[in-house]
Design an enzyme around this catalytic site. Structure first.
Site, short mmCIF file in Angstrom:
data_model
loop_
_atom_site.label_atom_id
_atom_site.label_comp_id
_atom_site.label_asym_id
_atom_site.label_seq_id
_atom_site.Cartn_x
_atom_site.Cartn_y
_atom_site.Cartn_z
N GLY A 22 23.73 10.28 37.88
CA GLY A 22 22.30 10.40 37.62
C GLY A 22 21.96 11.24 36.41
CB SER B 114 35.51 11.59 33.86
OG SER B 114 34.42 11.77 32.97
N1 LIG Z 1 31.56 10.02 46.12
C1 LIG Z 1 31.02 9.69 44.93
N2 LIG Z 1 31.00 10.60 43.94
C2 LIG Z 1 30.46 10.25 42.73
N3 LIG Z 1 29.92 9.03 42.43
C3 LIG Z 1 29.94 8.11 43.44
C4 LIG Z 1 30.48 8.39 44.71
N4 LIG Z 1 30.33 7.28 45.49
C5 LIG Z 1 29.73 6.36 44.72
N5 LIG Z 1 29.49 6.84 43.49
C6 LIG Z 1 28.92 6.03 42.39
O1 LIG Z 1 30.05 5.73 41.56
C7 LIG Z 1 29.82 6.12 40.24
C8 LIG Z 1 30.89 7.04 39.76
O2 LIG Z 1 32.02 6.26 39.51
P1 LIG Z 1 33.01 6.81 38.39
O3 LIG Z 1 34.11 5.81 38.29
O4 LIG Z 1 32.24 7.16 37.18
O5 LIG Z 1 33.54 8.14 39.10
S1 LIG Z 1 34.83 9.01 38.65
O6 LIG Z 1 34.82 9.08 37.20
O7 LIG Z 1 36.02 8.31 39.24
O8 LIG Z 1 34.59 10.34 39.35
C9 LIG Z 1 28.51 6.85 40.18
O9 LIG Z 1 27.77 6.12 39.23
P2 LIG Z 1 26.81 6.89 38.22
O10 LIG Z 1 25.66 7.32 39.08
O11 LIG Z 1 26.45 5.87 37.20
O12 LIG Z 1 27.57 8.09 37.65
C10 LIG Z 1 27.90 6.77 41.57
O13 LIG Z 1 26.70 6.04 41.55
N1 LIG Z 2 16.97 11.36 28.75
C1 LIG Z 2 16.41 10.89 29.90
N2 LIG Z 2 15.18 11.29 30.26
C2 LIG Z 2 14.62 10.84 31.41
N3 LIG Z 2 15.23 9.99 32.28
C3 LIG Z 2 16.47 9.58 31.96
C4 LIG Z 2 17.13 10.00 30.77
N4 LIG Z 2 18.36 9.40 30.73
C5 LIG Z 2 18.46 8.65 31.85
N5 LIG Z 2 17.33 8.75 32.58
C6 LIG Z 2 17.08 8.11 33.89
O1 LIG Z 2 17.89 8.76 34.84
C7 LIG Z 2 18.37 7.82 35.82
C8 LIG Z 2 19.90 7.87 35.85
O2 LIG Z 2 20.39 7.41 34.61
P1 LIG Z 2 21.84 6.73 34.57
O3 LIG Z 2 22.08 6.33 33.15
O4 LIG Z 2 21.96 5.69 35.62
O5 LIG Z 2 22.76 7.98 34.93
P2 LIG Z 2 24.33 7.98 35.23
O6 LIG Z 2 24.91 6.77 34.56
O7 LIG Z 2 24.82 9.27 34.66
O8 LIG Z 2 24.47 7.92 36.71
C9 LIG Z 2 17.83 6.46 35.40
O9 LIG Z 2 16.66 6.20 36.15
C10 LIG Z 2 17.48 6.65 33.93
O10 LIG Z 2 16.41 5.81 33.53
#
Ligand SMILES: Nc1ncnc2c1ncn2[C@@H]1O[C@H](COP(=O)(O)OS(=O)(=O)O)[C@@H](OP(=O)(O)O)[C@H]1O
Ligand SMILES: Nc1ncnc2c1ncn2[C@@H]1O[C@H](COP(=O)(O)OP(=O)(O)O)[C@@H](O)[C@H]1O
Length: 224
Positions: free
Chosen positions: A37, A125
Site C-alpha cells: 500500500g 521485499s
Molecule cells: N502476508 C503478506 N505480506 C505482505 N503482502 C501480502 C501478504 N499476503 C498477501 N500480500 C499481497 O502480496 C503482495 C506482496 O507480494 P510480494 O511478492 O511483493 O511480497 S515479498 O516481496 O515476497 O515480501 C502485496 O502487494 P502490494 O500491496 O502491491 O505490495 C500484498 O497485497
Molecule cells: N503518491 C501517492 N499519493 C496518494 N495516493 C497514492 C500515491 N501512490 C499510490 N497511491 C495510492 O495508494 C494505493 C496503493 O498503491 P499501490 O501502488 O497499490 O501500492 P503498493 O504497490 O505498494 O501496494 C492506491 O490506491 C494508489 O492509488
C-alpha cells in the site's frame, strides 16, 4: 546430485554492450521496495509510462502479478500439478518463501537488464539480505550501479488507511498471517539510491519524475 561444474555458462555471440547500443540505453534494475500500500506499483507504473513516452525500452515486474505465474502459491499450482509439486514449488509469505520469491525475480530482472531493458520491479521485499542478494546478482551480470534501490517510504498508518485490497483489515483481524508491517517485519533500506518520502505530499507522477530525473542525471539514457 548435479555437480555445479556440469552446468557450464555459455557466452553468446550478441553481448550486453551490443544490446544496450542497439537500444541506446543502459540496462538497469529499478527496485521499488516498501510496505503493502506504499505506492510501489503505482509509482513504478507511472515511471514506466514516462519512460515509454520518451521512447525507452522497459519492463515492469509487480508482486501481485508475478505471484500469478513465476512465483505462484501452492493453491494455484495444485490446479495443474501434483500436491507434492505444489507444496515444493508454491510460494507463500514465510521468510524462506519470500527469500525464494525475491531470488527468482532478481534473477529474471538481471536477465532483462542484460537485454538492455530498463527493468522496473515493485515488490515488498522486506528483508535487507534478500535485496542485497538481488543487487549482487544484477551487478554480477553487468556492472556496479546497475541496481537502483528506491525506497517508497510511506508510513504504515497511511498504507493502512489506504488498504486498497482490504488486506490490512484482514491482517488486523488475524485472518492473514505474516502480514508485513503488522505481523511480519519490514527492514528499512539503510542506503537506498533513491528515498521517496511517501504519504500524501507528492503525487505518484511527481514521485516517478524524481526517479526519471535521477536516471537521466546518471546517463542511463540520453533525454531529448
Ligand atoms: N502476508 C503478506 N505480506 C505482505 N503482502 C501480502 C501478504 N499476503 C498477501 N500480500 C499481497 O502480496 C503482495 C506482496 O507480494 P510480494 O511478492 O511483493 O511480497 S515479498 O516481496 O515476497 O515480501 C502485496 O502487494 P502490494 O500491496 O502491491 O505490495 C500484498 O497485497
Ligand atoms: N503518491 C501517492 N499519493 C496518494 N495516493 C497514492 C500515491 N501512490 C499510490 N497511491 C495510492 O495508494 C494505493 C496503493 O498503491 P499501490 O501502488 O497499490 O501500492 P503498493 O504497490 O505498494 O501496494 C492506491 O490506491 C494508489 O492509488
Amino acid at each position: 546430485m548435479t555437480n555445479p561444474s556440469d552446468i557450464v555458462w555459455h557466452d553468446h555471440a550478441v553481448n550486453r554492450a551490443t544490446r544496450e547500443q542497439n537500444l541506446g540505453q543502459r540496462g538497469v534494475v529499478v527496485w521499488f521496495t516498501g510496505l503493502s500500500g506504499c505506492g510501489k506499483s503505482t509509482v513504478a507504473n507511472e515511471l514506466d509510462c514516462q519512460l515509454s513516452r520518451l521512447g525507452r525500452s522497459t519492463m515492469l515486474l509487480d508482486g501481485d502479478n508475478i505471484r500469478h505465474g513465476l512465483c505462484a502459491p501452492p493453491d494455484r499450482l495444485r490446479t495443474e500439478h501434483s500436491e507434492a509439486f505444489a507444496a515444493r514449488f508454491g510460494l507463500g509469505f514465510g521468510s524462506m518463501d519470500r527469500e525464494e520469491n525475491i531470488r527468482r525475480i532478481g534473477s529474471v530482472a538481471a536477465l532483462m537488464a542484460s537485454a538492455g531493458l530498463i527493468t522496473l520491479t515493485a515488490f515488498v521485499s522486506p528483508y535487507r539480505k534478500d535485496r542485497d542478494h538481488v543487487r549482487q546478482i544484477v551487478e554480477a551480470a553487468g556492472r556496479e550501479g546497475d541496481f537502483i534501490e528506491v525506497f517508497v517510504d510511506t508510513p504504515l498508518a497511511i498504507c493502512e488507511s489506504r488498504d486498497p485490497k482490504g488486506l490490512y483489515k484482514k491482517a488486523r483481524a488475524g485472518e492473514i498471517k505474516h502480514f508485513t508491517g503488522i505481523s511480519d517485519p519490514y527492514e528499512l533500506p539503510e542506503n537506498p539510491e533513491i528515498h521517496l518520502p511517501g504519504g500524501e505530499g507528492m503525487s505518484a507522477a511527481e514521485q516517478a519524475s524524481v526517479v526519471l530525473r535521477w536516471l537521466i542525471a546518471r546517463n542511463v539514457f540520453q533525454a531529448g
